[in-house]
Enzyme design. Structure first.
Site, short mmCIF file in Angstrom:
data_model
loop_
_atom_site.label_atom_id
_atom_site.label_comp_id
_atom_site.label_asym_id
_atom_site.label_seq_id
_atom_site.Cartn_x
_atom_site.Cartn_y
_atom_site.Cartn_z
N ARG A 17 -18.60 -22.68 -57.81
CA ARG A 17 -17.96 -23.58 -58.78
C ARG A 17 -16.78 -24.34 -58.20
O ARG A 17 -16.67 -25.56 -58.37
CB ARG A 17 -17.43 -22.79 -59.99
CG ARG A 17 -18.45 -22.48 -61.02
CD ARG A 17 -18.09 -21.17 -61.70
NE ARG A 17 -18.33 -20.11 -60.73
CZ ARG A 17 -19.51 -19.54 -60.53
NH1 ARG A 17 -20.53 -19.88 -61.26
NH2 ARG A 17 -19.68 -18.62 -59.60
N THR A 18 -15.87 -23.62 -57.56
CA THR A 18 -14.63 -24.26 -57.12
C THR A 18 -14.94 -25.34 -56.10
O THR A 18 -14.50 -26.48 -56.21
CB THR A 18 -13.67 -23.20 -56.54
OG1 THR A 18 -13.50 -22.19 -57.52
CG2 THR A 18 -12.33 -23.80 -56.19
N LYS B 97 -14.55 -18.51 -33.29
CA LYS B 97 -14.10 -18.41 -31.89
C LYS B 97 -12.67 -17.90 -31.79
O LYS B 97 -12.10 -17.86 -30.71
CB LYS B 97 -14.17 -19.80 -31.23
CG LYS B 97 -15.53 -20.44 -31.23
CD LYS B 97 -15.47 -21.81 -30.54
CE LYS B 97 -16.75 -22.59 -30.73
NZ LYS B 97 -16.60 -24.01 -30.33
N ARG C 19 -9.50 -21.92 -49.53
CA ARG C 19 -9.75 -20.57 -50.07
C ARG C 19 -9.78 -19.61 -48.89
O ARG C 19 -10.43 -19.88 -47.88
CB ARG C 19 -11.07 -20.52 -50.83
CG ARG C 19 -11.46 -19.08 -51.20
CD ARG C 19 -12.62 -19.01 -52.15
NE ARG C 19 -12.24 -19.45 -53.48
CZ ARG C 19 -13.04 -19.38 -54.54
NH1 ARG C 19 -14.26 -18.87 -54.42
NH2 ARG C 19 -12.64 -19.80 -55.73
N HIS D 21 -4.92 -18.52 -58.11
CA HIS D 21 -6.02 -19.49 -58.15
C HIS D 21 -5.64 -20.54 -59.21
O HIS D 21 -6.25 -20.63 -60.27
CB HIS D 21 -7.31 -18.77 -58.52
CG HIS D 21 -8.58 -19.55 -58.34
ND1 HIS D 21 -8.59 -20.90 -58.01
CD2 HIS D 21 -9.88 -19.16 -58.44
CE1 HIS D 21 -9.86 -21.30 -57.92
NE2 HIS D 21 -10.65 -20.26 -58.18
C1 NCD Z 1 -13.18 -16.55 -59.27
C2 NCD Z 1 -12.51 -16.38 -57.93
O1 NCD Z 1 -13.04 -16.79 -56.88
O2 NCD Z 1 -11.41 -15.84 -57.96
N1 NCD Z 1 -14.24 -17.46 -59.24
C3 NCD Z 1 -13.99 -18.79 -59.47
O3 NCD Z 1 -13.31 -19.45 -58.71
N2 NCD Z 1 -14.49 -19.33 -60.59
C4 NCD Z 1 -13.51 -15.29 -59.96
C5 NCD Z 1 -14.33 -14.24 -59.26
O4 NCD Z 1 -14.74 -14.41 -58.11
O5 NCD Z 1 -14.57 -13.22 -59.89
#
Ligand code: NCD
Length: 304
Positions: A53-54, A82, A103, A131
């Site tokens: 999703r993100t 590497k 991320r 997040h």
């Molecule tokens: C979440 C995350 O990556 O923290 N997912 C997201 O970005 N929608 C929640 C999760 O992984 O449980």
């Protein structure tokens, strides 16, 4: 927005949040009008952990603003394999992009990265830390469904490792919200988040059972047990499968309770709930596009 980078929800004031949410609503009303707002802007995607999703909604968001993406790809197919440091990776990618979405499995990674680059860095999840862009779409979804003031929200599941929870809880302190945290004792909120909530005078209660509090809630925000963050698999086994909801559970809820989840779900929400009016999680995921368009618009604008 007060700063160029979006690292933590604690940097967002009520005015910052409302500005992004208002712009997202404007975009949602007429997405086509925004098609060339950031012509040829390039968004760098650096995902050191899995994402659906993100990553995809940031990708769609920048394209709907007239821009494009450059994607580091998976860790296995990049120079990280590497032995390249995070600092070097982001210093290189800033030469290819107007903003970075990062991320990473380590808490503090986005903050560290932001100290090495001049383009805006958006924290798309740093380990069990924060997040904040997820929080903006969560708040947008709450505002659209039940409003953001005089609200009772239950936040249930993995409150210890759940970064979406940490960001959401901190952002909610800007509004008139009663926050109920429901989890096993071993997965309660970390000390740092608890301290921040206390400092801001948040109305907070902790529970180990959902039953007692469910009838009072306007929103139930369910989360996945973050298996990948447990140092010990046997600790995960002890709590896996607890705190599941199904249509029967929801009989005790208000008719207009909104059930939310950042997704992905494993077994926390029975698929039968999807067909009820409570299910708000797919709408929530879709809101990622207009909200991230609004966020990118404000960060790219501020950077010009
Ligand atoms: C979440 C995350 O990556 O923290 N997912 C997201 O970005 N929608 C929640 C999760 O992984 O449980």
């Amino acid at each position: 927005m007060r700063q160029d980078h979006l690292i933590s929800a604690s940097q967002l004031s009520r005015a910052d949040i409302e500005a992004v949410l208002d712009r997202a609503a404007e975009i949602d009303g007429d997405p086509a009008a925004w098609g060339d707002t950031h012509d040829r802007a390039v968004l760098g995607l650096c995902f050191f952990e899995p994402s659906t999703r993100t990553k995809m909604s940031f990708d769609t968001a920048i394209k709907r603003l007239g821009g494009t993406t450059t994607d580091m790809g998976s860790v296995d197919s990049s120079s990280v394999k590497k032995g390249e440091s995070l600092a070097d990776t982001v210093r290189v990618v800033e030469g290819y992009a107007d903003a970075l979405v990062l991320r990473h499995p380590s808490e503090g990674a986005a903050k560290l990265a932001s100290e090495f680059v001049d383009v805006p860095v958006i924290n798309a999840g740093d380990g069990a830390g924060q997040h904040p862009s997820q929080t903006l779409l969560d708040l947008y979804t709450i505002r659209e469904n039940v409003g953001l003031d005089d609200l009772s929200i239950g936040i249930m599941g993995d409150l210890k490792y759940g970064r979406t929870v940490h960001s959401l809880a901190e952002a909610l302190t800007n509004f008139d919200v009663r926050q109920h945290f429901i989890s096993p004792e071993s997965l309660q909120l970390p000390r740092g988040v608890r301290f921040d909530l206390h400092q801001s005078g948040a109305q907070v209660r902790e529970h180990t059972e959902l039953d007692g509090v469910l009838p009072d809630l306007d929103v139930l925000y369910v989360t996945r047990i973050q298996r990948e963050r447990f140092p010990d698999e046997t600790e995960y086994e002890k709590v896996a499968g607890e705190y599941q909801i199904d249509t029967e559970t929801l009989n005790a809820a208000k008719d207009d309770l909104a059930v939310m989840h950042p997704l992905p779900r494993v077994d926390e929400i029975d698929p039968a709930v999807d067909a009820t009016d409570h299910a708000t999680y797919f709408e929530q995921a879709h809101n990622g596009v207009p909200v991230r368009m609004a966020l990118l618009d404000s960060l790219l604008e501020a950077d010009q």
